[in-house]
Scaffold this motif. Structure first.
Motif, PDB file in Angstrom:
ATOM      1  N   CYS A 201       1.233  -3.367   4.022  1.00 26.08           N
ATOM      2  CA  CYS A 201       0.186  -4.349   3.706  1.00 26.08           C
ATOM      3  C   CYS A 201       0.125  -4.610   2.198  1.00 26.08           C
ATOM      4  O   CYS A 201       0.374  -3.702   1.406  1.00 26.08           O
TER       5      CYS A 201
ATOM      6  N   THR B 236      -4.620  -5.668   6.310  1.00 22.39           N
ATOM      7  CA  THR B 236      -4.729  -4.447   7.120  1.00 22.39           C
ATOM      8  C   THR B 236      -3.696  -4.448   8.240  1.00 22.39           C
ATOM      9  O   THR B 236      -3.173  -5.507   8.613  1.00 22.39           O
ATOM     10  N   CYS B 237      -3.405  -3.255   8.756  1.00 27.53           N
ATOM     11  CA  CYS B 237      -2.464  -3.098   9.863  1.00 27.53           C
ATOM     12  C   CYS B 237      -2.843  -1.811  10.606  1.00 27.53           C
ATOM     13  O   CYS B 237      -3.746  -1.092  10.173  1.00 27.53           O
TER      14      CYS B 237
ATOM     15  N   LYS C 215       0.816  -1.214   0.000  1.00 23.67           N
ATOM     16  CA  LYS C 215       0.000   0.000   0.000  1.00 23.67           C
ATOM     17  C   LYS C 215       0.857   1.275   0.000  1.00 23.67           C
ATOM     18  O   LYS C 215       2.083   1.215   0.081  1.00 23.67           O
TER      19      LYS C 215
ATOM     20  N   CYS D  58      -3.278   1.377   8.176  1.00 20.20           N
ATOM     21  CA  CYS D  58      -4.430   1.513   7.281  1.00 20.20           C
ATOM     22  C   CYS D  58      -5.759   1.275   7.998  1.00 20.20           C
ATOM     23  O   CYS D  58      -6.820   1.499   7.418  1.00 20.20           O
TER      24      CYS D  58
ATOM     25  N   CYS E 119       1.896   1.910   4.119  1.00 16.90           N
ATOM     26  CA  CYS E 119       2.208   0.824   5.054  1.00 16.90           C
ATOM     27  C   CYS E 119       2.637  -0.394   4.231  1.00 16.90           C
ATOM     28  O   CYS E 119       2.593  -0.366   3.004  1.00 16.90           O
TER      29      CYS E 119
END
Ligand code: ZN
Length: 479
Positions: A27, A39-40, A22, A43, A25
């Motif tokens: 991901c 996701t993390c 992304k 995000c 980040c």
């Protein structure tokens, strides 16, 4: 279109960049993972998480800008675009506002009747992140949120209001998509949402310089839907003005099922996004040498390639248009044409048998089993008479099936062309005996039956007989 009003359209195109991860980040940016897997904290907008800019996304965005003839600004600034929406966990989207990545490009979409280029200007190209996805049909009466798309890198390409017809909008979008595909910066798939279009449209009397009040049309999921939506909205605005009314600035949604536009309930158009500089990211400063280097590495773009293919292989405009529709197709063709030194035959085979085989298997040409060099070898065998035109199709089908080279397939299948006089004479004798009526008439001087008899001989030889030799030998009999 009515002569009373001119249509004025500008398009905003969102394009998902082809990065592994992304924008801010680590991901995965892949499409199609189970909901909320990619996701993390960044995000998902958890407190304290900070964005880190993805260098590859910047590289692809700069490539796109350069390919579209834009000026890449040495300094651009990320900004927060604030709005509330369930699939936007931060409550703002990181975008660029008054200092975008690039400005001032153009796309050539065709020629006027007088032969001058029709250029559509590009106002700006900026970087931003995507929001998540609201899913309305998963649970009855409820909205589900998938944040896999949250933070995926996008570029937004904003055109000048240079488009005058629905067809012009379609041409602009198809050209833009083709250029981005050649630049290899995005999958440009409308089905997977990696290319999305919003349209700004207004009308004005011809000759008037001042722009009319515009509306924004969203929710179009194909280029033809964009064309239809523009036509519908043009008609609506014209009717409104004709009846003495006024066009109201608003956001409209295209309803493809009813072929009509309707006002958006969220009134996105009237939002004040309260932009301000993103405090968690420094201004993006790009080294001039780096930009120059990316510029020097740009691939050949569709227009240049069309010109070159026309000149090098003596093909028509229509043929070149077909071959350059996708860069993989153009490259495949060139591989065949170079190795066989026969542009016309390469065109015929690539657009004929190769496309038919791909349609049948659903494969992409980049993964097609018969590589350009293999097909070229087969064309060479046809040219030097080793394989006949008729047998070539069988050889090709076997190549698709087995992946073996042409010469081997032709030998294995007994499809090498026979030019041997004895063998051909025997087939001719057999045909004359099996078709006594035609034989008598032909030998009696009815020359026009020669083609029919050649056909019989070719069939008898299973396409192996060299038709030139058959013709020659039959002529000596026809005396
Ligand atoms: Zn993440």
């Amino acid at each position: 279109m009515s002569g009373k009003y001119e249509m004025v359209v500008g398009l905003e195109v969102h394009v998902q960049l082809k990065t592994r991860t992304k924008a801010f980040c680590g991901c995965s940016a892949d499409f199609g993972a189970p909901p909320n897997m990619n996701t993390c904290p960044v995000c998902l907008a958890l407190p304290g998480a900070l964005p880190v800019l993805n260098e590859h996304a910047v590289e692809l965005a700069v490539r796109a800008a350069l390919g579209l003839g834009c000026k890449v600004n040495p300094i651009s600034v990320f900004a927060r675009k604030n709005y509330f929406y369930p699939d936007l966990p931060k409550g703002y989207q990181i975008s660029q506002f008054d200092q975008p990545l690039a400005t001032g490009g153009s796309v050539m979409i065709g020629k006027t009747e007088k032969g001058t280029d029709i250029q559509i200007g590009i106002t700006r190209l900026h970087m931003e992140e995507d929001a998540g996805k609201s899913i309305h049909d998963r649970y009855p009466g409820e909205i589900a949120i998938d944040l896999n798309r949250s933070g995926v890198p996008l570029i937004e390409i904003v055109s000048e209001p240079d488009i005058r017809t629905p067809a012009g909008a379609g041409a602009y979008l198809r050209t833009l998509k083709q250029i981005l595909q050649y630049l290899d910066v995005s999958d440009v798939s409308m089905e997977e949402g990696s290319l999305r279009v919003d349209a700004n449209i207004s009308v004005r009397p011809p000759g008037q310089v001042k722009l009319g009040t515009k509306t924004e049309v969203k929710n179009m999921n194909s280029f033809s839907a964009v064309e239809k939506a523009l036509a519908a909205e043009y008609t609506r605005q014209c009717a409104l003005l004709d009846s003495g009314g006024r066009v109201e600035q608003q956001t409209l949604l295209w309803d493809g099922a009813r072929d009509t536009v309707r006002p958006s309930r969220t009134k996105e158009g009237s939002h004040d996004y309260r932009y301000f500089e993103e405090p968690d990211l420094r201004p993006l400063m790009l080294d001039a040498k780096w930009i120059e280097h990316l510029g020097s590495e740009l691939p050949e773009l569709p227009d240049e390639r069309k010109k070159r293919l026309t000149e090098e292989y003596g093909l028509s405009t229509v043929e070149v248009e077909q071959l350059t529709a996708h860069s993989d197709l153009a490259e495949y063709f060139e591989g065949v044409a170079r190795a066989s030194a026969d542009g016309k035959a390469s065109y015929n085979w690539v657009m004929g048998e190769v496309q038919a085989a791909l349609r049948a298997s659903g494969e992409e040409i980049s993964r097609f089993r018969v590589r350009p060099a293999d097909l070229a070898q087969m064309l060479n065998l046809v040219r030097d008479g080793t394989v006949s035109h008729t047998a070539a199709k069988t050889v090709f089908a076997k190549m698709v099936e087995t992946g073996k080279p042409a010469a081997q397939v032709a030998a294995d299948e007994g499809l090498l062309q026979v030019g041997d006089e004895g063998a051909i004479a025997t087939w001719i004798e057999e045909v004359l005996q099996e078709h006594p009526e035609e034989a008598t008439r032909y030998l009696g001087g009815e020359k026009k039956l020669q083609g029919v008899l050649v056909g019989f001989v070719m069939k008898k030889s299973k396409g192996r007989a060299d038709p030139k030799r058959v013709n020659q030998l039959l002529s000596t009999r026809g005396g």
